[in-house]
Scaffold this active site. Structure first.
Site, short mmCIF file in Angstrom:
data_model
loop_
_atom_site.label_atom_id
_atom_site.label_comp_id
_atom_site.label_asym_id
_atom_site.label_seq_id
_atom_site.Cartn_x
_atom_site.Cartn_y
_atom_site.Cartn_z
N ASN A 91 0.87 -1.18 0.00
CA ASN A 91 0.00 0.00 0.00
C ASN A 91 0.91 1.22 0.00
O ASN A 91 1.52 1.55 1.02
CB ASN A 91 -0.88 -0.03 1.26
N GLY A 149 2.82 2.22 10.63
CA GLY A 149 3.75 3.33 10.44
C GLY A 149 4.46 3.75 11.72
O GLY A 149 5.08 4.81 11.77
N GLU A 161 -6.50 4.71 8.02
CA GLU A 161 -6.29 6.14 7.74
C GLU A 161 -7.53 6.74 7.10
O GLU A 161 -7.87 7.89 7.34
CB GLU A 161 -5.05 6.31 6.84
N SER A 188 3.81 -2.25 10.15
CA SER A 188 5.28 -2.23 10.26
C SER A 188 5.93 -3.56 9.88
O SER A 188 6.94 -3.96 10.47
CB SER A 188 5.72 -1.79 11.66
N LYS A 228 0.10 4.27 -0.23
CA LYS A 228 -0.53 5.46 0.36
C LYS A 228 -0.29 6.67 -0.57
O LYS A 228 -0.22 6.49 -1.78
CB LYS A 228 -0.01 5.71 1.77
N HIS A 273 -9.23 1.14 5.07
CA HIS A 273 -7.94 1.37 5.74
C HIS A 273 -8.15 2.31 6.92
O HIS A 273 -8.93 3.25 6.84
CB HIS A 273 -6.93 1.96 4.74
N GLU A 322 -5.03 -4.96 10.72
CA GLU A 322 -4.01 -3.95 10.91
C GLU A 322 -4.28 -3.19 12.21
O GLU A 322 -5.06 -2.22 12.21
CB GLU A 322 -4.02 -2.95 9.75
C1 PEP Z 1 -0.50 0.07 5.95
O1 PEP Z 1 -0.58 1.21 5.63
O2 PEP Z 1 -1.40 -0.70 5.57
C2 PEP Z 1 0.63 -0.37 6.77
C3 PEP Z 1 0.57 -1.55 7.30
O3 PEP Z 1 1.69 0.50 6.91
P1 PEP Z 1 3.14 0.19 7.55
O4 PEP Z 1 3.59 -1.12 6.97
O5 PEP Z 1 4.00 1.33 7.13
O6 PEP Z 1 2.95 0.09 9.02
#
Ligand code: PEP
Length: 258
Positions: free
Chosen positions: A12, A176, A100, A216, A14, A98, A170
């Site tokens: 992803n 992040g 976000e 992460s 973003k 997601h 998630e």
């Molecule tokens: C994501 O945005 O779905 C995500 C898991 O980000 P990150 O791997 O940077 O934590």
């Protein structure tokens, strides 16, 4: 112990990588990436890069996904993109829900339910994200949060619709932040999601649904996460922006089948 038939590594991006950076990624990834029948690879760039990446990855096994879409077919929804528009540029999958988008764009389960219905009707693959905030986990409400996110959006689907769906767990506190859920915490929630689906649709269907972990994920922790019985891959943010690192994750996934 549940044996995995496949793993999925989905990136992803973003709101990262402009057109020339996306082209550089594609050129490098094509040099190093070798497809494997049991490892699905997907990349979700921003809308502006979708069409170009579909072209660049045309002769590969890499699927290009959108990061969002609207529920309506067309109309007065300034700034939005429909499933039909995505399909018209060769995009047949979408990430929905997601954290976000839930947090910054106020997406609700009610809206997500409409988006999921639209995705199903348009034969789109859906990666649907669920996960609790730190406060919800600390208050012991993580299972309830994820249950609501799934049951309110998915539990009137027909069983065959689930063929188009992957769930991505998630935990918001791990996105992040560099903080990963332990492989045990991830597997525990994945097992819970599977039980939830089994309760409504039966264990066979629940065993087939791919449940990805996100938060992460990087080459240093991916092997331990992928090794867990209920984890079927990863949705990756930061570590998907570099072609070599992303390919390392794909290679780790391939290692489970070789
Ligand atoms: C994501 O945005 O779905 C995500 C898991 O980000 P990150 O791997 O940077 O934590």
């Amino acid at each position: 112990m549940r044996s995995k038939k496949k793993l999925c590594v989905a990136g992803n991006w973003k709101m990262n990588l402009n057109l020339s950076q996306a082209e550089d990624f594609a050129a490098r990834f094509e040099q190093i990436y070798r497809a494997h029948p049991q490892v699905e690879v997907k990349i979700a760039p921003s809308f502006t890069n979708l069409y170009r990446l579909v072209q660049l990855f045309e002769d590969t096994e890499v699927d290009i996904l959108a990061q969002n879409m609207h529920w309506a077919e067309k109309g007065a929804y300034t700034g939005e993109v429909s499933a039909g528009m995505l399909r018209s540029v060769g995009v047949y999958g979408v990430i929905l829900g997601h954290s976000e988008r839930r947090a910054y764009f106020c997406e609700t389960d009610k809206e997500l339910r409409r988006k999921v219905q639209t995705g199903i009707e348009n034969d789109m693959e859906i990666i649907y994200c669920v996960g609790e905030t730190l406060q919800q986990r600390e208050a012991g409400r993580h299972f309830d949060t994820v249950r609501r996110q799934i049951t309110e959006v998915f539990f009137d689907l027909d069983p065959e619709d689930w063929r188009q769906v992957k769930i991505a767990y998630e935990p918001v506190w791990a996105i992040g932040t560099g903080k990963t859920a332990t492989p045990g915490q991830a597997d525990e929630m994945h097992a819970y999601i599977r039980e939830l689906i089994a309760g409504k649709y039966g264990p066979a269907l629940a065993g087939e649904v791919m449940i990805l972990y996100g938060g992460s994920v990087k080459p240093a922790n991916a092997r331990d996460i992928f090794a867990r019985p209920n984890v079927d891959g990863a949705l990756v943010g930061g570590a998907s922006l570099n072609a070599d690192t992303f390919n390392d994750l794909v290679e780790i996934a391939k290692g489970f089948f070789e």
